[in-house]
Design a protein around this motif. Sequence first.
Motif, PDB file in Angstrom:
ATOM      1  N   PRO A 266       0.845  -1.201   0.000  1.00  0.00           N
ATOM      2  CA  PRO A 266       0.000   0.000   0.000  1.00  0.00           C
ATOM      3  C   PRO A 266       0.878   1.248   0.000  1.00  0.00           C
ATOM      4  CG  PRO A 266       0.002  -1.045   2.162  1.00  0.00           C
ATOM      5  CD  PRO A 266       0.696  -1.984   1.230  1.00  0.00           C
ATOM      6  N   PHE A 267       0.613   2.175  -0.913  1.00  0.00           N
ATOM      7  CA  PHE A 267       1.568   3.253  -1.148  1.00  0.00           C
ATOM      8  C   PHE A 267       0.846   4.465  -1.728  1.00  0.00           C
ATOM      9  CE2 PHE A 267       4.022   5.194  -4.642  1.00  0.00           C
ATOM     10  CZ  PHE A 267       5.042   5.794  -3.911  1.00  0.00           C
ATOM     11  N   GLU A 268       1.272   5.667  -1.312  1.00  0.00           N
ATOM     12  CA  GLU A 268       0.754   6.899  -1.886  1.00  0.00           C
ATOM     13  C   GLU A 268       1.782   8.013  -1.705  1.00  0.00           C
ATOM     14  OE1 GLU A 268      -2.662   8.460   0.078  1.00  0.00           O
ATOM     15  OE2 GLU A 268      -1.857   8.123   2.089  1.00  0.00           O
ATOM     16  N   VAL A 269       1.598   9.062  -2.455  1.00  0.00           N
ATOM     17  CA  VAL A 269       2.398  10.270  -2.281  1.00  0.00           C
ATOM     18  C   VAL A 269       1.476  11.320  -1.688  1.00  0.00           C
ATOM     19  CG1 VAL A 269       3.814  12.020  -3.389  1.00  0.00           C
ATOM     20  CG2 VAL A 269       3.826   9.680  -4.259  1.00  0.00           C
ATOM     21  N   LYS A 270       1.844  11.829  -0.519  1.00  0.00           N
ATOM     22  CA  LYS A 270       0.984  12.765   0.191  1.00  0.00           C
ATOM     23  C   LYS A 270       1.814  13.903   0.744  1.00  0.00           C
ATOM     24  CE  LYS A 270      -2.686  12.841   3.671  1.00  0.00           C
ATOM     25  NZ  LYS A 270      -3.468  12.018   4.640  1.00  0.00           N
ATOM     26  N   ASP A 271       1.426  15.108   0.414  1.00  0.00           N
ATOM     27  CA  ASP A 271       2.132  16.312   0.892  1.00  0.00           C
ATOM     28  C   ASP A 271       3.626  16.251   0.575  1.00  0.00           C
ATOM     29  OD1 ASP A 271      -0.274  17.270   1.963  1.00  0.00           O
ATOM     30  OD2 ASP A 271       0.066  16.218   3.856  1.00  0.00           O
ATOM     31  N   GLY A 272       3.953  15.755  -0.606  1.00  0.00           N
ATOM     32  CA  GLY A 272       5.346  15.699  -1.039  1.00  0.00           C
ATOM     33  C   GLY A 272       6.160  14.617  -0.380  1.00  0.00           C
ATOM     34  N   ARG A 273       5.534  13.698   0.348  1.00  0.00           N
ATOM     35  CA  ARG A 273       6.256  12.619   1.019  1.00  0.00           C
ATOM     36  C   ARG A 273       5.707  11.277   0.556  1.00  0.00           C
ATOM     37  NH1 ARG A 273       8.906  14.320   5.665  1.00  0.00           N
ATOM     38  NH2 ARG A 273       8.685  12.289   6.642  1.00  0.00           N
ATOM     39  N   LEU A 274       6.599  10.292   0.469  1.00  0.00           N
ATOM     40  CA  LEU A 274       6.147   8.936   0.197  1.00  0.00           C
ATOM     41  C   LEU A 274       5.538   8.385   1.480  1.00  0.00           C
ATOM     42  CD1 LEU A 274       9.140   7.466  -1.843  1.00  0.00           C
ATOM     43  CD2 LEU A 274       7.299   8.958  -2.588  1.00  0.00           C
ATOM     44  N   ARG A 275       4.395   7.758   1.338  1.00  0.00           N
ATOM     45  CA  ARG A 275       3.682   7.275   2.525  1.00  0.00           C
ATOM     46  C   ARG A 275       3.262   5.824   2.317  1.00  0.00           C
ATOM     47  NH1 ARG A 275       0.828   9.076   7.011  1.00  0.00           N
ATOM     48  NH2 ARG A 275      -1.115   7.956   7.466  1.00  0.00           N
ATOM     49  N   ILE A 276       3.630   4.983   3.262  1.00  0.00           N
ATOM     50  CA  ILE A 276       3.206   3.586   3.294  1.00  0.00           C
ATOM     51  C   ILE A 276       2.333   3.432   4.524  1.00  0.00           C
ATOM     52  CG2 ILE A 276       3.953   1.179   3.394  1.00  0.00           C
ATOM     53  CD1 ILE A 276       6.669   2.128   2.313  1.00  0.00           C
ATOM     54  N   GLU A 277       1.052   3.228   4.307  1.00  0.00           N
ATOM     55  CA  GLU A 277       0.102   3.213   5.415  1.00  0.00           C
ATOM     56  C   GLU A 277      -0.352   1.798   5.731  1.00  0.00           C
ATOM     57  OE1 GLU A 277      -3.869   5.598   6.975  1.00  0.00           O
ATOM     58  OE2 GLU A 277      -3.061   5.967   4.972  1.00  0.00           O
ATOM     59  N   ASP A 278      -0.299   1.467   7.014  1.00  0.00           N
ATOM     60  CA  ASP A 278      -0.784   0.172   7.512  1.00  0.00           C
ATOM     61  C   ASP A 278      -0.143  -0.990   6.755  1.00  0.00           C
ATOM     62  OD1 ASP A 278      -2.385   1.445   9.357  1.00  0.00           O
ATOM     63  OD2 ASP A 278      -4.115   1.533   8.019  1.00  0.00           O
ATOM     64  N   LEU A 279       1.160  -0.926   6.621  1.00  0.00           N
ATOM     65  CA  LEU A 279       1.892  -2.033   6.005  1.00  0.00           C
ATOM     66  C   LEU A 279       1.797  -3.248   6.919  1.00  0.00           C
ATOM     67  CD1 LEU A 279       3.954  -3.160   3.898  1.00  0.00           C
ATOM     68  CD2 LEU A 279       5.749  -2.289   5.404  1.00  0.00           C
ATOM     69  N   PRO A 280       1.273  -4.374   6.424  1.00  0.00           N
ATOM     70  CA  PRO A 280       1.221  -5.583   7.270  1.00  0.00           C
ATOM     71  C   PRO A 280       2.612  -6.190   7.385  1.00  0.00           C
ATOM     72  CG  PRO A 280      -0.358  -5.683   5.429  1.00  0.00           C
ATOM     73  CD  PRO A 280       0.641  -4.606   5.121  1.00  0.00           C
TER      74      PRO A 280
END
Length: 774
Positions: free
Chosen positions: A748-762
Amino acid sequence: MIRKPAIIVSLFAALAAGAAVYPIDSCRSARNWVFIDGAEFGGARGGVAEAPGGLALKYDFTGGGAYVGIRPTFPLPDLPEYRITVAADRESSVNYRLTDANGRTFQGVPVTVRPGGDTVLTVSAAGPWSGAWGGREGVSAFTPPAAGLWLTVGKPGAAPFGGMLLVKSLAGVSDTPPEKSLAGKPFRESAIGWSLAGEWLPQYEGAELKLAAVPGENAVPAQLTLVEPRAGRDAATRFRLDPKDGERVLRWKPAFPYGVNPRSVTRIRFRLEAENGSAAEFASSIAGREAASRPDAPENGRGIRSARTGTCVHFNYAPKPEGPFAGWYPRARLLDEIAACGYKYIRDGLSAEERPEGGWKLREHDAETLRAARERGLELIAVIDMSADEPLDRFLERLAAIVRGSRGYVNVYELGNEPHNFGQWRQTFRHNGRDGSWNGYESDGTVSEWVRKHVEYTNAGADLIKKIAPDKTVIGLGSNTPTNFHALNLGVSPQLDGVVDHPYTYSLPPEKVPFGWNLAERDGIRVGDAENTFAGLIGSYREQFRKTGKMRTVWITEFGFTGFWFDGKNETGLYAGFTEEAQAVYLVRRFIEGLALPVAVSCQYDFLDDYGSGEHDAESNFGLLRADYSRKPAFYAVRRMNMLLHNAQPDPAAKVKVTAAPLHRSAQRGELIRDWDKQSIAAENGVRAYAFSDPAAPQERMLAVWSMQPYGREFNNRAVTLEIGGWERFAGLPAAVDLITGDSFGIPFEVKDGRLRIEDLPLKEHPLLITFRE
C-alpha cells in the motif's frame, strides 16, 4: 455492429490503424468474473461457469427481470478501447457498460448476436452511449480511466426466455506496447501420481497461467493450492483434482492488488496435497521486462563490485584433512560457496614459519589461500596471532615476515583476536595473584595490567605494519567493548586505523547487546546506551573516538547466532540455541543495521559449522553450512541480502519516520533476561527503518524495514505506517522483497504532501526491502 468471425491475435499483433490488440483475459476462469442478476428489475436467474472455449453466461428470464451480466473482478488496464469476443446459442441482445473515473456508468448501444459464429464487440471509451447514470450527474463525456466493465444480455422479446452466451476473450487495443506484461518460463512437475505442465501467457497487465493436470496410473484425489505472495495474508486459490475427471486444464492469474510492477519478480508457490497425506511443493516465477537490474533470487555473487559484509573461515587451521578443523580442508569448494553467497570478505589467520637458515616466511598453505581467494574476488582480513608468552621483538619479526609475504594480496591486517579469551594475556599478566578480569576492569577500580601490555604490543605492531606497507588498513584491540574503551583511554597508536569488536548477542535479538549503561558499575566505564542496543554501542564508539583524539572506524569481525540444542545442563550459559529460521532472520537484521550504521565491515562467524555440527555444542553450530556442507536457510537469506544491498550506502537525503506501529497488547514483549550480571534486559517493540542508495543505480532507492521484536512466529503481523521525505522523485510503483523467503509483492503506497507514505503495512516477522524507482 457488423457480425464477423473472431480473429485470433497474438501479443503485439498489429492492426491496420497502427494499434495492436493485446490479451487481457482468456475468459477461462470463472474466478475472475462475477455474475450480475439485474436485481433492480427482479426475477432473472443465471450464473457464470467454465465451459469449453470460454465462460458460459447462463440466463433464465421466465420468472421476470430485464437483463443479466458479468464483470471482471480484476482491475482493468487503462485503454481507450476493449474487444470482447462472444458466441451465442440463440439470438441475443448484448450490451456493455463502462464506469468512468468519476463513478458515472455509461451504457452502450445493444448489439444482436446470432448463433453460428463469433462476434467481436468493440467497447470504446468514446462511445456511442445510449444512456448514463450515477457518479457526477449531467456529465455526458466519459472520463478515463475505466473503473469497471459490464457485459450484459437483455431479456429476449419472445420465448424461449433462457439461453447461454459464451464469453471467449477480453482484449485491449493500444498504439503503445504494454509496460506491465509479465513473462515466465514453462514448467513441468510430477508428484504423487500427477503430472503438472504450466505455461505463462503474457497479458496486457500481468500474466495468466494455463496449467494441465494429468493423472497418472497411481494418482489419487488431491488438492492443488496456488499461492500469490502478498504484503498481508497471501492469496491462496485451491483446486480439487480427481483422477476420475481425467486431464484437467486450469486457468489462473495473480490479482496484484497494488498494481502490476514491471520491475519485480513474483514467485508463485504451488502445493499438491493428496488425501493420504502425501505432499509436494514447487514454485514458478513471473517477471516484468525491467526486473533484471536487481534479481530477487540471485544465483552467484562473483560479480559484486563492493560490499561491507564477510564471513569467518578456518582454512588456516586445516592444512591437512585431519584434526578438529578437518571440515575446512576442501578449501576450493568452500571458497566457491562463499563467493556464491555474495560475500566480499573472508576473515582468516595468517601464519609464519621459521626458515632453516633463520628468520621467518609466510606459510605456503596460507599463501595458497590468498591466491585462491583473489581468484574469486574475495578480500582477506588477515588475523595475525598475538600471544603474551611471545617476546615483543620476536612477535615483530614474525609480523614483518607475514606482512611482506602477503601485502600483494591483503589490504586489511587485524592484530590479535579476543585477548580476553586467547593469547594467555589474562593468565600471564595477573592481578593480585589471580587471572586478570575478562572485561579489563579489576575489583579495586584499576584497569587490568593485561590490557596495558596488549595495547603495548598492538601499538608496536600497528607502527611496524604502517612502516612496511603504509597503504594498508590496520585494525585491532578486539576485546569486548568496555575493554576496548579502557584501551583507547590508555593511548592507542594513531597508526591503528580501526577498532575490532565482536558484539555477539549470545541469546538476544540482533538489535540488542549485553552491554549498556546499566552495566557501567561492573565494567568501570559507560558504553552503549540505556537500552542495550547495538546502534547505541556503535554510537558510543564514535563518541569515544572523538574523546581520544582520532576518528577511527569500527570493524565487526565476528558476530553470529548458533543453532545448538539445549541439553538442560547449563541454564545460565551465555548462548542460547536459535532455530535455523531465526538464525537467518537475525543475521540479515544485524547485517543490514551494520550497513546503516558507521561500521566498516561486518563478518559473520563462521561460514561452516565447526566440530561436526555437534548437537549440544554452541561453538559447533554458527555456520551457514552444516558440517556435511548442506546449506542452511541462512545461506539463502544472506545471499539474497548481499546481492540486493551489496553496493548500498546509507542515504542521508531520506527523512524516514515511523508514524505508527501499533501492536496488539498480547504481542507486546517485555523482559528478555532477568539476570544478566544482576541486570535486566528488556525487549524492543519498535520498528527499524533504514534508507539506502546505490551509486550504480541512481534511478532507485531502497528502504529496509523490520520489527525489532524477538522472532517468535506466534502472531501474523503488525501494522506499520511510514513516511519518507526527500524521495519525492522516486514515486514509481514500489516492490517489496521478503529477504528471508525471496517473495516479492506490492505494498500500500501513496504520495501525500510531497512525502512517500506507506500506510498500515502488514509487517510480518521477516525483514522487508522495499525498492522505489523514478
